[in-house]
Design a protein around this motif. Structure first.
Motif, PDB file in Angstrom:
ATOM      1  N   HIS A   1      -7.264   2.794   7.486  1.00 44.49           N
ATOM      2  CA  HIS A   1      -6.532   1.522   7.400  1.00 44.49           C
ATOM      3  C   HIS A   1      -5.541   1.476   6.253  1.00 44.49           C
ATOM      4  N   LEU A   2      -5.454   2.532   5.472  1.00 47.49           N
ATOM      5  CA  LEU A   2      -4.623   2.465   4.274  1.00 47.49           C
ATOM      6  C   LEU A   2      -3.134   2.340   4.590  1.00 47.49           C
ATOM      7  N   ASP A   3      -2.674   3.009   5.661  1.00 48.70           N
ATOM      8  CA  ASP A   3      -1.262   2.899   6.017  1.00 48.70           C
ATOM      9  C   ASP A   3      -0.892   1.464   6.391  1.00 48.70           C
ATOM     10  N   ASP A   4      -1.828   0.721   6.953  1.00 47.36           N
ATOM     11  CA  ASP A   4      -1.556  -0.680   7.300  1.00 47.36           C
ATOM     12  C   ASP A   4      -1.499  -1.570   6.058  1.00 47.36           C
ATOM     13  N   ILE A   5      -2.150  -1.141   4.987  1.00 47.36           N
ATOM     14  CA  ILE A   5      -2.138  -1.922   3.745  1.00 47.36           C
ATOM     15  C   ILE A   5      -0.784  -1.821   3.053  1.00 47.36           C
ATOM     16  N   VAL A   6      -0.149  -0.666   3.162  1.00 47.50           N
ATOM     17  CA  VAL A   6       1.062  -0.393   2.387  1.00 47.50           C
ATOM     18  C   VAL A   6       2.165  -1.427   2.607  1.00 47.50           C
ATOM     19  N   PRO A   7       2.549  -1.767   3.864  1.00 45.24           N
ATOM     20  CA  PRO A   7       3.647  -2.740   4.017  1.00 45.24           C
ATOM     21  C   PRO A   7       3.316  -4.121   3.463  1.00 45.24           C
ATOM     22  N   VAL A   8       2.059  -4.530   3.553  1.00 44.47           N
ATOM     23  CA  VAL A   8       1.653  -5.826   2.999  1.00 44.47           C
ATOM     24  C   VAL A   8       1.764  -5.798   1.478  1.00 44.47           C
ATOM     25  N   LEU A   9       1.334  -4.708   0.883  1.00 43.66           N
ATOM     26  CA  LEU A   9       1.419  -4.567  -0.565  1.00 43.66           C
ATOM     27  C   LEU A   9       2.877  -4.473  -1.021  1.00 43.66           C
ATOM     28  N   LYS A  10       3.696  -3.751  -0.269  1.00 47.33           N
ATOM     29  CA  LYS A  10       5.120  -3.672  -0.614  1.00 47.33           C
ATOM     30  C   LYS A  10       5.755  -5.052  -0.654  1.00 47.33           C
ATOM     31  N   GLU A  11       5.454  -5.854   0.356  1.00 43.59           N
ATOM     32  CA  GLU A  11       6.043  -7.194   0.412  1.00 43.59           C
ATOM     33  C   GLU A  11       5.573  -8.049  -0.754  1.00 43.59           C
ATOM     34  N   ALA A  12       4.303  -7.935  -1.124  1.00 46.02           N
ATOM     35  CA  ALA A  12       3.788  -8.707  -2.261  1.00 46.02           C
ATOM     36  C   ALA A  12       4.478  -8.286  -3.556  1.00 46.02           C
ATOM     37  N   ILE A  13       4.737  -6.994  -3.715  1.00 44.47           N
ATOM     38  CA  ILE A  13       5.426  -6.501  -4.909  1.00 44.47           C
ATOM     39  C   ILE A  13       6.863  -7.018  -4.936  1.00 44.47           C
ATOM     40  N   ARG A  14       7.517  -6.966  -3.793  1.00 45.86           N
ATOM     41  CA  ARG A  14       8.892  -7.470  -3.734  1.00 45.86           C
ATOM     42  C   ARG A  14       8.948  -8.951  -4.081  1.00 45.86           C
ATOM     43  N   GLN A  15       8.033  -9.733  -3.517  1.00 49.97           N
ATOM     44  CA  GLN A  15       8.031 -11.165  -3.785  1.00 49.97           C
ATOM     45  C   GLN A  15       7.773 -11.464  -5.260  1.00 49.97           C
ATOM     46  N   ALA A  16       7.062 -10.564  -5.927  1.00 43.40           N
ATOM     47  CA  ALA A  16       6.781 -10.751  -7.353  1.00 43.40           C
ATOM     48  C   ALA A  16       7.915 -10.246  -8.232  1.00 43.40           C
ATOM     49  N   GLY A  17       8.944  -9.666  -7.619  1.00 42.44           N
ATOM     50  CA  GLY A  17      10.079  -9.193  -8.396  1.00 42.44           C
ATOM     51  C   GLY A  17      10.066  -7.726  -8.704  1.00 42.44           C
ATOM     52  N   GLY A  18       9.273  -6.941  -7.989  1.00 49.48           N
ATOM     53  CA  GLY A  18       9.218  -5.506  -8.207  1.00 49.48           C
ATOM     54  C   GLY A  18       9.871  -4.728  -7.084  1.00 49.48           C
ATOM     55  N   LEU A  19      10.014  -3.443  -7.293  1.00 52.93           N
ATOM     56  CA  LEU A  19      10.567  -2.540  -6.289  1.00 52.93           C
ATOM     57  C   LEU A  19       9.512  -1.486  -5.964  1.00 52.93           C
ATOM     58  N   PRO A  20       8.909  -1.547  -4.767  1.00 50.53           N
ATOM     59  CA  PRO A  20       7.795  -0.643  -4.460  1.00 50.53           C
ATOM     60  C   PRO A  20       8.241   0.689  -3.856  1.00 50.53           C
ATOM     61  N   PHE A  21       7.496   1.719  -4.157  1.00 50.51           N
ATOM     62  CA  PHE A  21       7.682   3.035  -3.554  1.00 50.51           C
ATOM     63  C   PHE A  21       6.304   3.586  -3.187  1.00 50.51           C
ATOM     64  N   GLU A  22       6.114   3.933  -1.940  1.00 49.47           N
ATOM     65  CA  GLU A  22       4.859   4.582  -1.535  1.00 49.47           C
ATOM     66  C   GLU A  22       4.915   6.053  -1.909  1.00 49.47           C
ATOM     67  N   ILE A  23       3.832   6.530  -2.531  1.00 48.16           N
ATOM     68  CA  ILE A  23       3.715   7.965  -2.789  1.00 48.16           C
ATOM     69  C   ILE A  23       2.385   8.449  -2.200  1.00 48.16           C
ATOM     70  N   ARG A  24       2.359   9.689  -1.796  1.00 45.91           N
ATOM     71  CA  ARG A  24       1.176  10.276  -1.166  1.00 45.91           C
ATOM     72  C   ARG A  24       0.530  11.297  -2.092  1.00 45.91           C
ATOM     73  N   THR A  25      -0.758  11.450  -1.920  1.00 46.93           N
ATOM     74  CA  THR A  25      -1.485  12.476  -2.667  1.00 46.93           C
ATOM     75  C   THR A  25      -2.433  13.201  -1.720  1.00 46.93           C
ATOM     76  N   ALA A  26      -3.065  14.238  -2.214  1.00 46.06           N
ATOM     77  CA  ALA A  26      -4.193  14.838  -1.498  1.00 46.06           C
ATOM     78  C   ALA A  26      -5.249  13.763  -1.270  1.00 46.06           C
ATOM     79  N   ALA A  27      -6.050  13.933  -0.234  1.00 45.67           N
ATOM     80  CA  ALA A  27      -7.020  12.902   0.120  1.00 45.67           C
ATOM     81  C   ALA A  27      -8.308  13.551   0.626  1.00 45.67           C
ATOM     82  N   PRO A  28      -9.199  13.961  -0.282  1.00 44.74           N
ATOM     83  CA  PRO A  28     -10.455  14.574   0.160  1.00 44.74           C
ATOM     84  C   PRO A  28     -11.416  13.535   0.714  1.00 44.74           C
ATOM     85  N   ALA A  29     -12.070  13.893   1.794  1.00 45.34           N
ATOM     86  CA  ALA A  29     -13.156  13.084   2.349  1.00 45.34           C
ATOM     87  C   ALA A  29     -14.380  13.985   2.392  1.00 45.34           C
ATOM     88  N   ASP A  30     -15.411  13.651   1.628  1.00 44.75           N
ATOM     89  CA  ASP A  30     -16.502  14.592   1.395  1.00 44.75           C
ATOM     90  C   ASP A  30     -17.091  15.162   2.671  1.00 44.75           C
TER      91      ASP A  30
END
Length: 552
Positions: free
Chosen positions: A53-82
């Motif tokens: 579900h993390l990809d669905d969170i990103v656009p909502v978080l981006k919009e919240a950052i923009r509304q607060a006066g920030g400029l969001p950038f999504e970055i990716r990392t390695a993602a281990p799942a045990d």
């Protein structure tokens, strides 16, 4: 007055010019380029439910950052799942990937001189990695715990992922059929999020809130639930405030905050992995704090006030509904440093004072804990001079006594006394001999079950079962249920090459080998008094019987 940002490049410079050219092509305006530039750290992949579900969170978080006066950038990392990325190389990729995530974040956030970051934390290694990165870079950092998964256990009394994992070991030993395991794994997980229960993921989500790195009242939480989505939107506003106020990760990650987090870990019976992860966070934050010693110091002072599986009978949902981490902090207030300040900028004491009384059935008051025995005990001795760990479930008393020269000897003593302890040392499963680091316990759980089962049928009368087992050099616990329970510990020493066992990556083969006659290689001793460590010793090798090599 406008805040001076580290991302403000000198107008007219070459770096300003080429960055502007890149960003204008992405539709970013000159006004937006003057805003706080916020990284959204999305440690995810399509490989596991943890991240689904993390990809669905990103656009909502981006919009919240923009509304607060920030400029969001999504970055990716390695993602281990045990449970997924432990399949290759005997699980050796899992723990090192925690550190790889930190490097991934540093390369982008520090390389681009971004002003702050919101980290979407999910599976076991992501939350500690995100906090480590915040400590290393010392930029404003806010952790969003993305929640635990729905399970069949909670919804209709079926299995959860912990049951599937445990019964996989039973299948290797012939105690659970492959057909039953297939049915159990069919719908144990019913939605996105991390494993339900007090495993490493939920433990570290709660640690993030206890440290002050996550917003109050946001852990543990249901994935895709209302609390999670509220936390996402609040994080978008909060991170921009943190940048303007200059509230960086190291202002939150103080020695007092680490001590508070250790107190919470002991009170909830958190994963023993919290020890190494909190130590790593402290190191990256530049703190001269010995987290192992802090666990030792606080162990006898902090009672266990929650009992979530696998530490007790309760579900993570029940702890969540009873008040979660915020409720635990309120119950522990007399034991905490309430002057610590987290990502909100408010002292912990103020937040605790505003917290409703937690549900006492699932978050006990200090005056009426589940147990006063410590949940995590640090042992030191010749088997693990730098320290080892015993995990003690909340719902068991654990009389541990005696030093046995072999598992067969311990079985005879147990038969005579009707209670006691088993202490086994697998001298070939440590990280130096077999550097799978965080994943020997996949083999160990099955292996120790096999050892105990094979040693004496008498042990069945004690209904010995696995509660928790972890890598080495670590001492880990197995407990029994019944009127007079037995206990067993496994100390993992790292001096003998694992090649004597043949294929070290064959978990089922290792378990069956141990069950079929290699138990004479297992020896050791521990003496634990009232849950506290007094000694950890090893029997001299010349006192051991010759190994039984017929199984090889």
């Amino acid at each position: 007055m406008r805040t001076t940002l580290r991302s403000d490049l000198p107008v007219g410079s070459s770096r300003w010019a080429v960055r502007r050219a890149q960003w204008r092509s992405l539709g970013i305006s000159d006004e937006e380029m003057t805003r706080p530039k916020i990284a959204i750290v999305n440690s995810s992949s399509d490989l596991a439910a943890c991240f689904a579900h993390l990809d669905d969170i990103v656009p909502v978080l981006k919009e919240a950052i923009r509304q607060a006066g920030g400029l969001p950038f999504e970055i990716r990392t390695a993602a281990p799942a045990d449970f997924i990325t432990s399949a290759g190389a005997g699980g050796r990729y899992v723990l090192p990937t925690r550190d790889l995530i930190v490097h991934d974040i540093e390369v982008v956030v520090e390389g681009a001189l971004l002003d702050g970051m919101v980290c979407l934390s999910s599976c076991d290694k992501t939350a500690p990695a995100h906090m480590m990165a915040g400590g290393r870079l010392d930029v404003p950092t806010l952790i969003v715990a993305c929640g635990y998964q729905r399970s069949a256990l909670h919804e209709d009394g079926g299995a959860d992922i912990e049951d599937v994992f445990l019964h996989a070991g039973h299948t290797a030993l012939g105690r659970t059929s492959a057909e039953d395991l297939l049915a159990m794994s069919e719908d144990a997980i019913r939605g996105p999020g991390v494993c339900a229960g007090m495993g490493t993921a939920n433990t570290m989500h709660m640690a993030a809130e206890a440290l002050g790195m996550a917003l109050p009242g946001t852990t543990p939480t249901r994935a895709d639930g209302a609390v999670m989505w509220d936390a996402v939107r609040a994080a978008g506003r909060g991170i921009v405030d943190m940048v303007h106020e200059g509230r960086t990760a190291r202002s939150v990650l103080t020695p007092a905050a680490i001590r508070n987090a250790v107190t919470v870990m002991l009170a909830i019976g958190g994963s023993i992995n919290s020890v190494k992860h909190l130590q790593a966070v402290a190191v990256e934050a530049g703190l001269d704090v010995d987290v192992w010693r802090t666990y030792e110091e606080l162990a006898d002072r902090v009672p266990v006030i929650t009992a979530v599986r696998p530490n007790g009978p309760h579900l993570i949902e029940q702890l969540d509904d009873a008040g979660g981490t915020r409720g635990v902090l309120a119950a522990l207030a007399p034991l905490l440093d309430v002057d610590t300040v987290g990502v909100t900028g408010r002292p912990l004491g103020e937040l605790v004072a505003e917290t409703p009384a937690p549900g006492a059935e699932f978050i006990r008051p200090l005056s009426d804990p589940f147990t006063r025995r410590p949940s995590i005990v640090i042992l030191r001795g010749s088997l693990a001079a730098e320290g080892s760990i015993v995990k003690l479930p909340a719902d068991e008393e654990r009389p541990l006594d005696g030093l046995f020269h072999s598992l067969q000897h311990s079985a005879r003593v147990m038969k005579k006394q009707r209670s006691g302890s088993i202490v086994v040392t697998a001298s070939t499963a440590g990280p130096r001999a077999e550097p799978r680091v965080s994943y020997p316990y996949v083999a160990s759980k099955s292996a120790v079950v096999g050892l105990v089962r094979q040693a004496s049928l008498e042990l069945a009368r004690f209904n010995v079962r696995i509660n928790a087992l972890a890598p080495g050099p670590v001492v880990t616990s197995i407990g029994g249920t019944g009127p007079r329970p037995a206990a067993a510990l496994a100390a993992w020493e790292d001096s003998v090459p694992m090649r004597r066992w043949g294929r070290p990556d064959d978990v089922a083969g290792l378990a069956l080998l141990l069950a079929s006659g290699a138990s004479s290689w297992m020896t050791g001793g521990i003496h634990v008094v009232d849950g506290g460590a007094s000694a950890l010793t090893q029997i001299p090798s010349d006192a051991l019987p010759a190994p039984d090599t017929t199984a090889l």
